[in-house]
Enzyme design. Structure first.
Site, PDB file in Angstrom:
ATOM      1  N   ASP A  71       0.841  -1.204   0.000  1.00 48.52           N
ATOM      2  CA  ASP A  71       0.000   0.000   0.000  1.00 48.52           C
ATOM      3  C   ASP A  71       0.873   1.251   0.000  1.00 48.52           C
ATOM      4  O   ASP A  71       0.635   2.199  -0.745  1.00 48.52           O
ATOM      5  CB  ASP A  71      -0.877   0.061   1.273  1.00 48.52           C
ATOM      6  CG  ASP A  71      -1.906  -1.048   1.363  1.00 48.52           C
ATOM      7  OD1 ASP A  71      -3.075  -0.784   1.053  1.00 48.52           O
ATOM      8  OD2 ASP A  71      -1.544  -2.184   1.742  1.00 48.52           O
ATOM      9  N   GLU A  94      -5.589   7.279  -0.202  1.00 50.25           N
ATOM     10  CA  GLU A  94      -5.957   6.468   0.954  1.00 50.25           C
ATOM     11  C   GLU A  94      -4.858   6.455   2.018  1.00 50.25           C
ATOM     12  O   GLU A  94      -5.163   6.413   3.199  1.00 50.25           O
ATOM     13  CB  GLU A  94      -6.271   5.024   0.508  1.00 50.25           C
ATOM     14  CG  GLU A  94      -6.586   4.127   1.687  1.00 50.25           C
ATOM     15  CD  GLU A  94      -7.335   2.866   1.337  1.00 50.25           C
ATOM     16  OE1 GLU A  94      -7.535   2.590   0.148  1.00 50.25           O
ATOM     17  OE2 GLU A  94      -7.716   2.165   2.290  1.00 50.25           O
ATOM     18  N   ASP A 134      -6.483   5.218  -4.999  1.00 49.91           N
ATOM     19  CA  ASP A 134      -6.468   4.019  -4.159  1.00 49.91           C
ATOM     20  C   ASP A 134      -5.265   3.185  -4.580  1.00 49.91           C
ATOM     21  O   ASP A 134      -5.266   2.532  -5.618  1.00 49.91           O
ATOM     22  CB  ASP A 134      -7.758   3.201  -4.319  1.00 49.91           C
ATOM     23  CG  ASP A 134      -7.827   2.114  -3.244  1.00 49.91           C
ATOM     24  OD1 ASP A 134      -6.752   1.752  -2.716  1.00 49.91           O
ATOM     25  OD2 ASP A 134      -8.931   1.638  -2.940  1.00 49.91           O
ATOM     26  N   LEU A 136      -3.993   0.500  -3.439  1.00 49.87           N
ATOM     27  CA  LEU A 136      -4.098  -0.966  -3.334  1.00 49.87           C
ATOM     28  C   LEU A 136      -5.500  -1.294  -2.840  1.00 49.87           C
ATOM     29  O   LEU A 136      -5.764  -1.223  -1.640  1.00 49.87           O
ATOM     30  CB  LEU A 136      -3.032  -1.510  -2.363  1.00 49.87           C
ATOM     31  CG  LEU A 136      -2.607  -2.983  -2.502  1.00 49.87           C
ATOM     32  CD1 LEU A 136      -1.446  -3.312  -1.577  1.00 49.87           C
ATOM     33  CD2 LEU A 136      -3.735  -3.983  -2.337  1.00 49.87           C
ATOM     34  N   THR A 139      -6.878  -4.739   0.034  1.00 52.95           N
ATOM     35  CA  THR A 139      -5.698  -5.009   0.879  1.00 52.95           C
ATOM     36  C   THR A 139      -5.893  -6.293   1.692  1.00 52.95           C
ATOM     37  O   THR A 139      -4.963  -7.089   1.834  1.00 52.95           O
ATOM     38  CB  THR A 139      -5.434  -3.819   1.835  1.00 52.95           C
ATOM     39  OG1 THR A 139      -5.204  -2.659   1.045  1.00 52.95           O
ATOM     40  CG2 THR A 139      -4.223  -4.077   2.715  1.00 52.95           C
ATOM     41  N   HIS A 205     -16.310  -7.097   3.987  1.00 54.50           N
ATOM     42  CA  HIS A 205     -17.072  -6.007   4.630  1.00 54.50           C
ATOM     43  C   HIS A 205     -18.535  -6.116   4.214  1.00 54.50           C
ATOM     44  O   HIS A 205     -19.142  -5.151   3.755  1.00 54.50           O
ATOM     45  CB  HIS A 205     -16.530  -4.640   4.217  1.00 54.50           C
ATOM     46  CG  HIS A 205     -15.070  -4.459   4.451  1.00 54.50           C
ATOM     47  ND1 HIS A 205     -14.111  -4.841   3.553  1.00 54.50           N
ATOM     48  CD2 HIS A 205     -14.398  -3.945   5.514  1.00 54.50           C
ATOM     49  CE1 HIS A 205     -12.905  -4.564   4.029  1.00 54.50           C
ATOM     50  NE2 HIS A 205     -13.054  -4.020   5.223  1.00 54.50           N
TER      51      HIS A 205
HETATM   52  N1  LIG Z   1     -17.249  -0.602   6.170  1.00 53.45           N
HETATM   53  C1  LIG Z   1     -16.130  -0.167   5.600  1.00 53.45           C
HETATM   54  N2  LIG Z   1     -15.359   0.769   6.190  1.00 53.45           N
HETATM   55  C2  LIG Z   1     -14.209   1.203   5.611  1.00 53.45           C
HETATM   56  N3  LIG Z   1     -13.751   0.738   4.424  1.00 53.45           N
HETATM   57  C3  LIG Z   1     -14.494  -0.186   3.793  1.00 53.45           C
HETATM   58  C4  LIG Z   1     -15.711  -0.675   4.340  1.00 53.45           C
HETATM   59  N4  LIG Z   1     -16.234  -1.580   3.487  1.00 53.45           N
HETATM   60  C5  LIG Z   1     -15.365  -1.663   2.470  1.00 53.45           C
HETATM   61  N5  LIG Z   1     -14.316  -0.831   2.643  1.00 53.45           N
HETATM   62  C6  LIG Z   1     -13.149  -0.692   1.764  1.00 53.45           C
HETATM   63  O1  LIG Z   1     -13.595  -0.718   0.423  1.00 53.45           O
HETATM   64  C7  LIG Z   1     -12.750  -1.514  -0.386  1.00 53.45           C
HETATM   65  C8  LIG Z   1     -13.565  -2.647  -0.986  1.00 53.45           C
HETATM   66  O2  LIG Z   1     -14.078  -3.436   0.051  1.00 53.45           O
HETATM   67  P1  LIG Z   1     -14.479  -4.958  -0.151  1.00 53.45           P
HETATM   68  O3  LIG Z   1     -13.275  -5.631  -0.711  1.00 53.45           O
HETATM   69  O4  LIG Z   1     -14.845  -5.438   1.200  1.00 53.45           O
HETATM   70  O5  LIG Z   1     -15.612  -4.920  -1.113  1.00 53.45           O
HETATM   71  C9  LIG Z   1     -11.619  -1.995   0.513  1.00 53.45           C
HETATM   72  O6  LIG Z   1     -10.600  -1.017   0.362  1.00 53.45           O
HETATM   73  P2  LIG Z   1      -9.023  -1.225   0.592  1.00 53.45           P
HETATM   74  O7  LIG Z   1      -8.664  -2.625   0.335  1.00 53.45           O
HETATM   75  O8  LIG Z   1      -8.462  -0.249  -0.386  1.00 53.45           O
HETATM   76  O9  LIG Z   1      -8.812  -0.809   1.997  1.00 53.45           O
HETATM   77  C10 LIG Z   1     -12.243  -1.902   1.896  1.00 53.45           C
HETATM   78  O10 LIG Z   1     -11.303  -1.669   2.921  1.00 53.45           O
HETATM   79 MG   LIG Z   2      -9.410   0.787  -1.306  1.00 55.57          MG
END
Ligand SMILES: Nc1ncnc2c1ncn2[C@@H]1O[C@H](COP(=O)(O)O)[C@@H](OP(=O)(O)O)[C@H]1O
Ligand SMILES: [Mg+2]
Length: 319
Positions: A71, A94, A134, A136, A139, A205
């Site tokens: 990252d 980010e 963004d 990465l 992550t 998430h």
């Molecule tokens: N509730 C939440 N709070 C903060 N960031 C979130 C989130 N839900 C998803 N994200 C971020 O959105 C991106 C896509 O999420 P996902 O893979 O779960 O669909 C990921 O980014 P990063 O990997 O850039 O941190 C994740 O961290």
């Molecule tokens: Mg992201």
């Protein structure tokens, strides 16, 4: 000038200089370059197996947020490339960049042939532009070595509207780019299943997204859990990649940050698709870095009808 965000926090570099203009075609060229060059760092760190993963905090829902050397190195490259080429533009990224550790990669002013052929120069006031990086995406999946989900992304918003989107897959060297009212190197698929759509959702998430999807489209709806917001937008498009799943609709119900979604929103908008909050509002890519209203993304579908089908989201969107 760089601002001084809290340690470990995201970076915001303010643009200034009233009267200065920037060419969106040049911004597109540098955005593609930045995504590719950042992606090289992401790949190098993964292949060297020295991620130094650590927790940088927790999401509102209590999921641990990871930060890796991938990252940080990707962020440094992407940020300084864009900042060096467009010093008057505001850039939100980010991860924080260390001002003592500047990267000297510079843009040689060349514009790739395909961009030159498809896109006309277009000047806009520098102060109307916000760039979202963004370095990465996915992550969490990167730390699990689920490489197919990982992307680097750059988005250019003009007066808050997402106008340029770049989504790059570092491990397969695939790059999708698109500019609203300009052109793109990617297109929509020829058909989508509107009646029983396959829904792509977050694997790490998720919140109540499966419940929302089943309530909306029925128990038999196919739900595809996947990492990365960039990956999930690509799943709605015609992407010539063996490690890319296909879906009809992308839904996210928890809080999410604008650098995660801006590039996908721009790409979809450029191709005639939509990404809105779950209540159908457009997302503005200026000001605060968070999007509170969840998201639903579709292309070549009746987006308004999809939103009308969703259950009462006051109860589900932020949980
Ligand atoms: N509730 C939440 N709070 C903060 N960031 C979130 C989130 N839900 C998803 N994200 C971020 O959105 C991106 C896509 O999420 P996902 O893979 O779960 O669909 C990921 O980014 P990063 O990997 O850039 O941190 C994740 O961290
Ligand atoms: Mg992201």
């Amino acid at each position: 000038m760089l601002s001084e965000p809290a340690a470990g926090g995201p970076e915001t570099s303010h643009g200034s200089a009233p009267g200065v203009t920037v060419d969106l075609r040049e911004l597109l060229a540098v955005s593609v370059l930045a995504a590719v060059r950042g992606g090289e760092e992401v790949k190098r760190v993964r292949e060297g197996n020295v991620l130094n993963a650590k927790a940088k905090g927790k999401t509102r829902e209590g999921a641990e947020e990871q930060l890796t050397t991938g990252d940080l190195l990707s962020n440094r490259r992407m940020f300084y490339l864009l900042k060096g080429a467009f010093p008057a533009v505001q850039i939100n990224s980010e991860e924080r960049v260390d001002t003592a550790d500047q990267e000297t990669v510079s843009w040689d002013h060349s514009i790739p042939e395909d961009i030159k052929q498809k896109i006309q120069p277009k000047e806009v006031p520098a102060e109307s532009v916000t760039v979202w990086i963004d370095p990465l995406d996915a992550t969490q999946e990167y730390t699990e070595d689920l490489r197919q989900y990982v992307t680097t992304m750059v988005c250019v918003a003009v007066n808050g509207k997402p106008v340029i989107g770049v989504i790059h897959k570092p491990f397969s060297s695939y790059t999708a780019w698109a500019m609203v009212d300009g052109g793109s190197n990617v297109k929509a698929r020829s058909s989508y299943n509107e009646k029983t759509p396959r829904i792509i959702v977050s694997r790490s998430h998720a919140g109540k997204v499966e419940q929302v999807a089943r309530q909306t489209f029925g128990n038999k709806t196919v739900i595809i859990p996947a990492g990365g917001a960039g990956y999930k937008v690509l799943a709605l498009l015609d992407v010539p990649e063996k490690n890319q799943e296909e879906a009809d609709v992308y839904i996210h119900v928890t809080y999410i940050k604008k650098w995660d979604i801006c590039a996908g929103n721009a790409v979809l908008r450029a191709l005639g698709g939509h990404m809105t909050t779950l209540t159908g509002e457009e997302i503005s890519y200026t000001g605060s870095d968070g999007n509170e209203g969840g998201l639903i993304a579709s292309i070549n579908m009746n987006h308004k009808a999809l939103i009308e089908k969703l259950p009462d989201l006051e109860k589900t969107s932020h949980k």
